[in-house]
Structure formats: structure tokens, C-alpha cells
Design an enzyme around this catalytic site. Structure first.
Site, PDB file in Angstrom:
ATOM      1  N   GLY A 126       0.867  -1.174   0.000  1.00 50.75           N
ATOM      2  CA  GLY A 126       0.000   0.000   0.000  1.00 50.75           C
ATOM      3  C   GLY A 126       0.897   1.215   0.000  1.00 50.75           C
ATOM      4  N   HIS A 164       9.200  -3.244  -6.527  1.00 53.41           N
ATOM      5  CA  HIS A 164       8.666  -2.934  -7.874  1.00 53.41           C
ATOM      6  C   HIS A 164       9.754  -2.276  -8.720  1.00 53.41           C
ATOM      7  CE1 HIS A 164       4.603  -3.595  -6.234  1.00 53.41           C
ATOM      8  NE2 HIS A 164       4.871  -2.723  -5.292  1.00 53.41           N
ATOM      9  N   SER A 207       5.987  -5.360  -0.866  1.00 54.92           N
ATOM     10  CA  SER A 207       5.972  -3.938  -1.225  1.00 54.92           C
ATOM     11  C   SER A 207       6.247  -3.031  -0.009  1.00 54.92           C
ATOM     12  CB  SER A 207       4.651  -3.624  -1.929  1.00 54.92           C
ATOM     13  OG  SER A 207       4.704  -2.380  -2.557  1.00 54.92           O
ATOM     14  N   ALA A 208       5.278  -2.267   0.460  1.00 51.55           N
ATOM     15  CA  ALA A 208       5.503  -1.413   1.639  1.00 51.55           C
ATOM     16  C   ALA A 208       5.943  -2.246   2.845  1.00 51.55           C
ATOM     17  CB  ALA A 208       4.234  -0.619   1.981  1.00 51.55           C
ATOM     18  N   GLU A 244       9.536  -7.212 -10.025  1.00 52.58           N
ATOM     19  CA  GLU A 244       8.264  -7.905  -9.775  1.00 52.58           C
ATOM     20  C   GLU A 244       8.453  -9.418  -9.804  1.00 52.58           C
ATOM     21  OE1 GLU A 244       6.512  -5.855  -8.688  1.00 52.58           O
ATOM     22  OE2 GLU A 244       5.330  -4.650 -10.085  1.00 52.58           O
TER      23      GLU A 244
END
Lengths: 234, 234
Positions: free
Chosen positions: B90, B159, B122-123, B194
Site C-alpha cells: 500500500g 517494484h 511492497s511497503a 516484480e
């Protein structure tokens, strides 16, 4: 009366630095022979001196001299005395951190409200907004606040990029990021595409350049405005 | 012994949420039936409840229950008692702000050092690094610090995106942004593409997935490592 150019970018594809803006800048800065340049965002870590020389080379084409703010011991006085101001792009976190460090936000805001012609590109445009919270930059340094000049009553997203329908990349699109901003903030955001700029004359704000701009407001779908249209959220 | 999966993304193109990781996660979380999910980064403003349900749907496929940290009054105790931890993606600024608000960074770090299996995407991977300063996210909220868990001795850029040689866009490439970070910071940065992840077992950190990763160290040219290679900066 405020007299500001808020540009998405300094440089469009296949053109020299500031080239696409020079006719506009000639008029914008017609009352001054010298521009005070704020090099603090220094893209890719270029020196303040090197960045200022690059800017001077471009402004020489319209017969303007350029001084870098880093050259002045008393930076506040330098801004107060400037006949024209330009803040270049680079990293917005760094720029804002430096402006807080030298306590320059207030004096810069004052100068702009007093009508000193101002040009911002990229990070230099981000700081015209109420906060820097819609920058695309990496948080490479920690500024004491995200609050910026607020000489326009909304935020800017420079280098606005439309989603690529063919992309397999799963990172957030720019539009998604701005929507996330609106979960926590109600400021409108103007997505300025490359080669677009806002011409601010007093309270009148007009989109310029060849492209449309994308407007994001909290709780309504994004929409486009045409070049030549005024921007107002009242 | 630390036992961490630091994944670039939760979701690869044309696959369901977490799908590509499920065989790995089955082994990673083999000693627990329940995962404590930290939903605070909540992508696109999804609710904590909605985000937790999404995660639960995926983990059900490998027979794991999921509880959301937002459900607990005493969040510290919930983390201390967890048999497995997952922090989803997020917005990293939001996630870090929330972790500081509830004073959870220390207890989370402690749990990870005690060997509780942790998954970040991710985060949730960004916060495994020493600081969140190589996130791609927008600064939609102002966290009290950029310092994060430091359970790996470098920073992550999730990413990670290679420069597009055909792009006419003039915004900074990811590589340029990371180089700017290195003008002011000397932490190595691992650019995870990714579908790549780091498997951390104690002090051993191995690149996994089908792709190579791009490594950025201060003052030397970036280089690539292959899947299956260990990462070390000593």
C-alpha cells in the site's frame, strides 16, 4: 499581484533545457535583467554551481543574467532584493529540507505575493502548492514538514503520467497514488503533463502549453481541462 | 534466527493475490496455523477489514487463518503472541506513520529477531530495510521518522523498474532516484523486480524468484545478481 509560472518540467523530449519556455520567459521576466536561481533541489546531485551555470546558459539566450542563491551569505536579503526568481527541479524532499534549513519559505512566499515574477519547474513547481505531498520524488532526506509555499490554493503533480494500458508492472499508477492522497487530504491536485504549465496572474490561474491537464478532487472522478482554461475550485 | 520473506510485490501480472508465493509461504509458515496481518498500508484506501479479508482468502488456500492487527486493542501483545506475521503493501508513508503511532516498530523488530516468520510485500518489504527512503510511494501523510525495522542491513526498492529506452517522459528513472539517495546516504539498495523476493534465514540473505536483482551501492556502478545468489555487503 502574483505572477507565477508553474511548469511541469524544465525540459521536453528532444529539446534543450528550458527551450520550450523561452518565449514565455522573455515576457515573464521582461522587467528584470537578472534572475535569482534557487538550485537546492539539485537533480542527480549536481553541484549548486554546476546547476546554476546550466540555467545561466539557457537564460543567456533571452539576455538574462543568473545568480545562484547559494552564492549569498544572506539568502533572505538576496530573495527580498530579487527582480525575478526561478526554482529548478530535482528532488523535492531535498529542496524543501534546504528551504526550511535556511528559513526561506516565508520570505519566498512574501516575494511572490509582492509580485516578483517566479518560475518553478518540477520540484520548483511542487513547492508552489500547499504541501509537497503529491511529489513523485524519493524521500532521500527528511524535511521538518511537508508544508510548502501555498501560493496556489491546491497541489501539483508534475510530470503527470497517464496509466499505460499495456503495462505488466504492478506498482501503483500515478492516478492511484493521487487517489490515496485524497483518502487523507482534501486539497485538489492538478496533474500537469510534460510541456504544460500554469500561468498565475493574481488569483487567475490558466493552463498553458499544448496538452490538457488532469484534475483530481476528493470524492469526485478525475476530469480534464483544456489548455487556455482557467482553474478554480470555488 | 530471523526468518523473513521480503517480496517486491504481492501480485504478479495475470495471477491472483499472493498466488505466485503460495508454495513458498506454505513452507515459510509451516509451524503456525494463524497469521497476524498488518493492514495499515491499506492500498487505495481499502478498509483494514476489507484488506484483511482479501489476505484471508489467499491464505485459506494453504489452510492458514488470518487475523488483522486492527482487531486487537493491545496491538503490542498481539504481535508478541503471533506465530506468523505478514505486512501487506500500500502506502509506505502511511504504514510507517501508523507503526509509529501505535509504537509497534520495536516489538515487531523483536518478534522478527526472535524468529517469528515474517512476510513483507511492497511497503511491508520497505520497512524491513534500515529506512523507508527508497520507497516509490507518495508522501500522503507525514511520519515522525523515516527509520524502519532494520531487520536487513540495507534498503529495498520494491517494484524495481528498468528504464524504458523508448520513453519520452522526462521524469527521473528509478535508477536516477536511487543515485540521488546515494548522494546523501551510504546504505546499499536492492532493487527487487516484480516476482522477486529475498529469503532471509538468520544472516543469510538469498535472492529468489525468476529474475535478477539490481544492486546499488554508493560510489560504484550498479550491478546485477542472479536468483539463488547470496547478498552480502561485507
Amino acid at each position: 499581484m502574483k505572477n507565477i509560472i508553474v511548469a511541469s518540467t524544465s525540459t521536453i523530449h528532444n529539446a534543450a533545457y528550458l527551450e520550450y519556455l523561452l518565449p514565455t520567459l522573455e515576457e515573464h521576466f521582461s522587467d528584470t535583467k537578472e534572475i535569482l536561481f534557487i538550485p537546492f533541489a539539485r537533480p542527480s546531485g549536481i553541484t549548486h554551481k554546476g546547476y546554476t551555470e546550466k540555467v545561466a546558459t539557457s537564460f543567456k539566450k533571452i539576455d538574462k543574467k543568473v545568480k545562484g542563491l547559494h552564492e549569498y551569505e544572506d539568502k533572505k536579503k538576496a530573495i527580498e532584493r530579487a527582480g525575478g526568481l526561478f526554482t529548478g527541479g530535482g528532488n523535492t524532499f531535498l529542496l524543501v529540507q534546504q528551504l526550511y534549513k535556511y528559513e526561506l519559505l516565508h520570505v519566498l512566499r512574501e516575494a511572490i505575493f509582492n509580485g516578483v515574477p517566479y518560475l518553478g519547474t518540477s520540484a520548483g513547481s511542487n513547492i508552489c502548492g500547499v504541501t509537497m505531498q503529491t511529489t513523485n520524488d524519493m524521500p532521500i532526506v527528511y524535511p521538518p514538514s511537508f508544508k510548502t509555499l501555498g501560493v496556489i490554493p491546491f497541489n501539483i503533480n508534475p510530470h503527470y503520467l497517464d496509466p499505460d494500458p499495456n503495462s505488466k508492472h504492478m506498482g501503483e499508477t500515478r492516478e492511484t497514488r493521487i487517489k490515496e492522497f485524497h483518502k487523507f487530504n482534501n486539497l485538489p491536485v492538478v496533474g500537469l503533463r510534460e510541456g504544460s504549465w500554469l500561468a498565475v496572474k493574481g488569483d487567475e490561474i490558466m493552463l498553458k502549453g499544448n496538452l490538457r491537464a488532469r484534475i483530481f478532487e476528493q470524492d469526485i472522478p478525475p476530469y480534464e481541462i483544456e489548455s487556455g482554461e482557467l482553474i478554480s475550485f470555488e
